[in-house]
Design a protein around this motif. Structure first.
Motif, PDB file in Angstrom:
ATOM      1  N   GLY C 212       0.819  -1.219   0.000  1.00 46.94           N
ATOM      2  CA  GLY C 212       0.000   0.000   0.000  1.00 46.94           C
ATOM      3  C   GLY C 212       0.847   1.261   0.000  1.00 46.94           C
ATOM      4  O   GLY C 212       0.562   2.229  -0.727  1.00 46.94           O
ATOM      5  N   LEU C 213       1.895   1.268   0.803  1.00 50.65           N
ATOM      6  CA  LEU C 213       2.758   2.450   0.861  1.00 50.65           C
ATOM      7  C   LEU C 213       3.388   2.754  -0.495  1.00 50.65           C
ATOM      8  O   LEU C 213       3.443   3.907  -0.935  1.00 50.65           O
ATOM      9  CB  LEU C 213       3.877   2.249   1.894  1.00 50.65           C
ATOM     10  N   HIS C 214       3.863   1.712  -1.159  1.00 51.53           N
ATOM     11  CA  HIS C 214       4.550   1.957  -2.430  1.00 51.53           C
ATOM     12  C   HIS C 214       3.568   2.342  -3.543  1.00 51.53           C
ATOM     13  O   HIS C 214       3.926   3.098  -4.446  1.00 51.53           O
ATOM     14  CB  HIS C 214       5.423   0.746  -2.802  1.00 51.53           C
ATOM     15  N   ARG C 215       2.337   1.840  -3.462  1.00 48.39           N
ATOM     16  CA  ARG C 215       1.334   2.309  -4.414  1.00 48.39           C
ATOM     17  C   ARG C 215       1.022   3.789  -4.167  1.00 48.39           C
ATOM     18  O   ARG C 215       0.835   4.562  -5.093  1.00 48.39           O
ATOM     19  CB  ARG C 215       0.042   1.481  -4.277  1.00 48.39           C
ATOM     20  N   ALA C 216       0.969   4.166  -2.904  1.00 53.59           N
ATOM     21  CA  ALA C 216       0.689   5.568  -2.586  1.00 53.59           C
ATOM     22  C   ALA C 216       1.837   6.463  -3.056  1.00 53.59           C
ATOM     23  O   ALA C 216       1.611   7.568  -3.563  1.00 53.59           O
ATOM     24  CB  ALA C 216       0.481   5.732  -1.077  1.00 53.59           C
ATOM     25  N   LEU C 217       3.070   5.989  -2.929  1.00 52.45           N
ATOM     26  CA  LEU C 217       4.205   6.779  -3.425  1.00 52.45           C
ATOM     27  C   LEU C 217       4.050   7.087  -4.899  1.00 52.45           C
ATOM     28  O   LEU C 217       4.367   8.182  -5.362  1.00 52.45           O
ATOM     29  CB  LEU C 217       5.530   6.028  -3.208  1.00 52.45           C
ATOM     30  N   ARG C 218       3.556   6.103  -5.663  1.00 54.62           N
ATOM     31  CA  ARG C 218       3.437   6.316  -7.116  1.00 54.62           C
ATOM     32  C   ARG C 218       2.381   7.340  -7.495  1.00 54.62           C
ATOM     33  O   ARG C 218       2.421   7.906  -8.579  1.00 54.62           O
ATOM     34  CB  ARG C 218       3.105   4.991  -7.798  1.00 54.62           C
ATOM     35  N   LEU C 219       1.408   7.516  -6.607  1.00 52.22           N
ATOM     36  CA  LEU C 219       0.390   8.543  -6.885  1.00 52.22           C
ATOM     37  C   LEU C 219       1.039   9.918  -6.986  1.00 52.22           C
ATOM     38  O   LEU C 219       0.583  10.782  -7.736  1.00 52.22           O
ATOM     39  CB  LEU C 219      -0.647   8.597  -5.763  1.00 52.22           C
ATOM     40  N   GLY C 220       2.052  10.134  -6.140  1.00 58.99           N
ATOM     41  CA  GLY C 220       2.742  11.431  -6.178  1.00 58.99           C
ATOM     42  C   GLY C 220       2.129  12.482  -5.274  1.00 58.99           C
ATOM     43  O   GLY C 220       2.764  13.496  -4.984  1.00 58.99           O
ATOM     44  N   THR C 221       0.895  12.261  -4.804  1.00 53.36           N
ATOM     45  CA  THR C 221       0.306  13.219  -3.854  1.00 53.36           C
ATOM     46  C   THR C 221       0.866  12.928  -2.461  1.00 53.36           C
ATOM     47  O   THR C 221       1.380  11.841  -2.204  1.00 53.36           O
ATOM     48  CB  THR C 221      -1.232  13.094  -3.839  1.00 53.36           C
ATOM     49  N   PRO C 222       0.765  13.902  -1.554  1.00 51.23           N
ATOM     50  CA  PRO C 222       1.394  13.726  -0.240  1.00 51.23           C
ATOM     51  C   PRO C 222       0.892  12.493   0.506  1.00 51.23           C
ATOM     52  O   PRO C 222      -0.309  12.202   0.497  1.00 51.23           O
ATOM     53  CB  PRO C 222       1.012  15.015   0.509  1.00 51.23           C
ATOM     54  N   ARG C 249      14.645   7.112   2.036  1.00 50.00           N
ATOM     55  CA  ARG C 249      15.702   7.071   1.012  1.00 50.00           C
ATOM     56  C   ARG C 249      15.170   6.513  -0.313  1.00 50.00           C
ATOM     57  O   ARG C 249      15.729   6.779  -1.372  1.00 50.00           O
ATOM     58  CB  ARG C 249      16.885   6.240   1.517  1.00 50.00           C
ATOM     59  N   GLN C 250      14.090   5.720  -0.245  1.00 53.25           N
ATOM     60  CA  GLN C 250      13.512   5.137  -1.462  1.00 53.25           C
ATOM     61  C   GLN C 250      12.307   5.913  -1.972  1.00 53.25           C
ATOM     62  O   GLN C 250      11.671   5.484  -2.934  1.00 53.25           O
ATOM     63  CB  GLN C 250      12.988   3.714  -1.181  1.00 53.25           C
ATOM     64  N   SER C 251      11.960   7.006  -1.310  1.00 50.46           N
ATOM     65  CA  SER C 251      10.632   7.581  -1.543  1.00 50.46           C
ATOM     66  C   SER C 251      10.555   8.504  -2.747  1.00 50.46           C
ATOM     67  O   SER C 251       9.470   9.010  -3.056  1.00 50.46           O
ATOM     68  CB  SER C 251      10.174   8.327  -0.290  1.00 50.46           C
ATOM     69  N   GLY C 252      11.670   8.728  -3.442  1.00 50.58           N
ATOM     70  CA  GLY C 252      11.621   9.589  -4.616  1.00 50.58           C
ATOM     71  C   GLY C 252      11.151  10.971  -4.227  1.00 50.58           C
ATOM     72  O   GLY C 252      11.440  11.455  -3.141  1.00 50.58           O
ATOM     73  N   GLY C 253      10.383  11.589  -5.084  1.00 48.58           N
ATOM     74  CA  GLY C 253       9.981  12.964  -4.806  1.00 48.58           C
ATOM     75  C   GLY C 253       8.631  13.095  -4.116  1.00 48.58           C
ATOM     76  O   GLY C 253       8.217  14.208  -3.796  1.00 48.58           O
TER      77      GLY C 253
END
Lengths: 369, 369, 369
Positions: C212-222, C249-253
């Motif tokens: 779930g966390l990594h899917r949320a990261l891909r959304l790009g919203t906070p 460290r893996q979270s990108g932007g």
């Protein structure tokens, strides 16, 4: 001590405290090295440099000197000379009453050269009650004949009959991290056998430490834990009270009292909010923080409900410490609460009521003294 | 800087500091991006947003601008333009003397573009001394011919002959948690072989890190540790000084100096109370805290005996940082100690004496400078 | 609320806040026990003693009473009676507008008896936006037909289309320590199968939490994280944000927002300095700290760049909490920043600008509201 004409200041000067965790003051004479080492809690070796060069040392010169008829901030040499002239009993007869403490709860588990409850009561002119140290009960049981668990139970119940609570120094015997569930009878018997074979002194066995805690829970009287800083035999990071979370979840309704708590006082306050049966104090820490005590006292007043905060000095050895805890607490909480009132966050009546809760009402209810 | 007519304020303005841990200031020109990144310690990527939008950035505008003849709180653009006009050497010749530091102890282990001890001395008009970084010695030994341990020992002794102490950045190379005992000669030889086969750069091998620490202990001169916050290559929770407890128990009498310490300054102060040979400072942290530095300086004055607290800036890069550390420390400790005096906990003479201890006497005794 | 004639005080009274993390206020009637329990965050059992005997309880009496036409510091009984007369909707219509919040960002993942975004907007007379709780999406996906990962992705994207960000309560579902890397599709399918077989409620499976966390990261919203204190289902030491270092460290932007943070606000501030995409707030904590909130707000202003600090109340249940967060924040940051200005560390214009950043500009930029 507290200088200000407000109702709050006047109340703080007058309220009689319950010191819910102390040890005896010295009952035998000693040299200057003993005294200066007693101004340092953490070091277990002879001090290099003076014990006076610390917040506690400065606080002794500021707040204890006038009790001995010396000027505030007197030099260490002059302080020591006056102290030596008086002797420990005379010092106790000066400092203990000056603390305005109505009841001393005394952990009798250490200190061959220190006063017991009877002397604490006599020298202070007030009441003293015993707190039973669980690790001492275990060491007594190890030397007793017959089954260890039965011996422990018999000694604990006999001593607890005239005591107000129990105390654990698990923090010094391996720390809080790891399993703290109740061991089985078989595990206890095996561990006791091993320990007795090794001499049965200085309990470090985890199974027997856990056994003692769970027996104390069943008594139902408050169980105190040394938390946070102490001497360096304790791994400070293992004395973080958050490692007690699982134990607290199993603790039923028995009151658990977290003592000292520095630098984990915010974590301890959280636990007091999280569990109906958790209490905390800032004894020991307040003395060692001296001029910095107000900031610490303020943090004790964060997450913890006000009915779960207690006063103690943790005085041990020099009678100065039994007095100083009270003096610094009165000054410190005055400064903090006056600030809350001046900023409009609390009424003065609120502040007076919270003083009573912490000074004595919470402890009176908890320990039935 | 400190504005108040008391003896304490006057003394703080005048006392010459020993900056017991710094790096060189820049010796080559750079662009605005370099400067703004130097206002952020933790980030290892190009900053998004301005480095001025932080406590350190605000402190530069408040306290450094007047040294450049600019008004307090000048806008970043105007500050940068003046800075660029002057160049790094000229900036150093303004900021270093303004710090009123008599002795700079310089960790020379990083910074190809930064001043060495000779330039620091020349630009400040005062003395500079070297602190030898152990991981750099290891990397030099890895490139040297012959047996690694002998090469390390030879380089360490040669460099230490003209240095005042050593420094470890173990915090950046795996952190403090885990075994820190001395490895055997066989273990060292094997680890060195593996590392040399891999190129022998950026030491991360735990055996060789431990070897270096124990060699430094034998020198007997102070051994400094980076503690707490730094750039994000360091796992901050692995830089908690409590994980050094076992190492400290083995450290004999060699002084151990805990640097920076944020947010573990209370834990570091406890260690200074617990061990006769442990010291601490708040360098780096004070600069990054800016307006919040007084609260941090106050916490440094909790458990640590006053003879174990030191001053440093940890300045590195912009010469502003070497000055700002001193300015913020003078202002901050003044505010804190004035409060202790006003509350009656300390005498003003006590405060002046503690200023001298922290400003220079403790460091002079420790490093023999 | 803020009483002082300075430009800073006036600005703080007027600035409209963005409350970047709240829940709905109650939409159904309840008894006094419900209300008093809502004044305690950590305890999951019926309270022993009054919820009013806490900093939050005192703050309600000081700051909320006047909104109901009662005197400051009114007694709990009188407060409760007035509150009961009004009912929850009426209370919301009084307290929500009084908070002077232009935009509410509402985590809709809990609270059957609480307002949704539409009611929050209506009762406050302002805007409300949704934040999607990831664990709720997972529980919806567990009940959906077909492949779990596809269902999760479909639900997340559908809900995110009208939302401003996502939220994780990983702190309550095992904590931050341990591997937080992205699991493989096979691992996700296996874990989802096991979980669905067990009923697919209350997600605790680590693989699916990570997914779930990594899917949320891909959304790009906070992506917001509950950090630090909450109820005791959370192991507080597992909610230390430093355990997120590898994940960051893996979270990108993608922006990562650390919520609440007590007692780890200094660690959270460090992370905001270390990563361009890390933000923090002090919601929930400020309410529970009451009179002690200024000291906490001051620590939020240490290491974090000023463009990474946000305001929130974390109000949930009593509408008092949505108002009180704003009142305590305005008062607290005023006290802190006024001190910075009086000491010459900040200009008043700096202080006003930082108020705007934290009150609304940072959140407006981040969430595009």
């Amino acid at each position: 001590m507290v200088s200000d004409s407000s109702a709050l200041a006047q109340h703080l000067d007058e309220v009689a405290l319950i010191d819910q965790h102390a040890h005896g003051c010295w009952s035998t004479a000693g040299d200057r090295q003993r005294f200066e080492n007693a101004l340092n809690e953490a070091n277990t070796e002879p001090l290099v440099g003076s014990g006076f060069d610390s917040q506690l040392g400065f606080a002794v010169r500021a707040h204890c000197a006038p009790i001995l008829g010396l000027p505030k901030h007197v030099e260490p040499q002059a302080y020591w000379e006056r102290r030596r002239q008086l002797g420990e009993t005379e010092l106790a007869r000066l400092f203990l009453p000056a603390a305005k403490v109505s009841d001393w709860l005394v952990d009798t588990g250490i200190g061959a050269d220190t006063a017991g409850t009877a002397e604490m009561a006599e020298w202070s002119g007030n009441r003293a009650h015993e707190v039973v140290r669980l690790e001492q009960v275990a060491e007594q049981a190890a030397q007793a004949p017959g089954d260890y668990a039965s011996a422990f139970e018999e000694i604990l119940h006999r001593r607890a009959a005239t005591a107000v609570g129990t105390k654990s120094i698990l923090a010094y015997r391996g720390g809080f991290q790891g399993d703290l569930s109740e061991p089985s009878a078989v595990q206890v018997a095996e561990a006791a056998g091993r320990w007795r074979d090794q001499g049965g002194t200085r309990l470090q066995d985890r199974v027997l430490l856990r056994f003692g805690l769970h027996r104390a829970l069943r008594l139902g009287t408050p169980l105190q834990f040394h938390v946070g800083f102490g001497d360096r035999d304790c791994d400070l990071h293992q004395a973080n009270p958050l490692f007690l979370l699982d134990f607290l979840r199993q603790s039923g309704g028995t009151p658990i009292v977290l003592l000292h708590c520095y630098p984990y006082e915010r974590e301890a306050g959280y636990l007091a909010q999280a569990f109906n049966n958790v209490y905390l104090d800032g004894g020991l820490s307040v003395n060692h923080l001296g001029a910095r005590a107000p900031a610490f006292i303020a943090r004790l007043l964060e997450m913890a409900p006000f009915r779960r905060i207690l006063y103690s000095s943790d005085g041990y050895g020099p009678a100065e410490l039994h007095f100083l805890g009270a003096a610094l607490w009165r000054n410190g909480i005055h400064r903090v609460l006056r600030g809350f009132v001046e900023n409009g966050d609390w009424s003065e009546a609120d502040a007076v009521r919270v003083v009573d809760l912490i000074a004595r009402d919470n402890a009176a209810r908890l320990y039935r003294v």
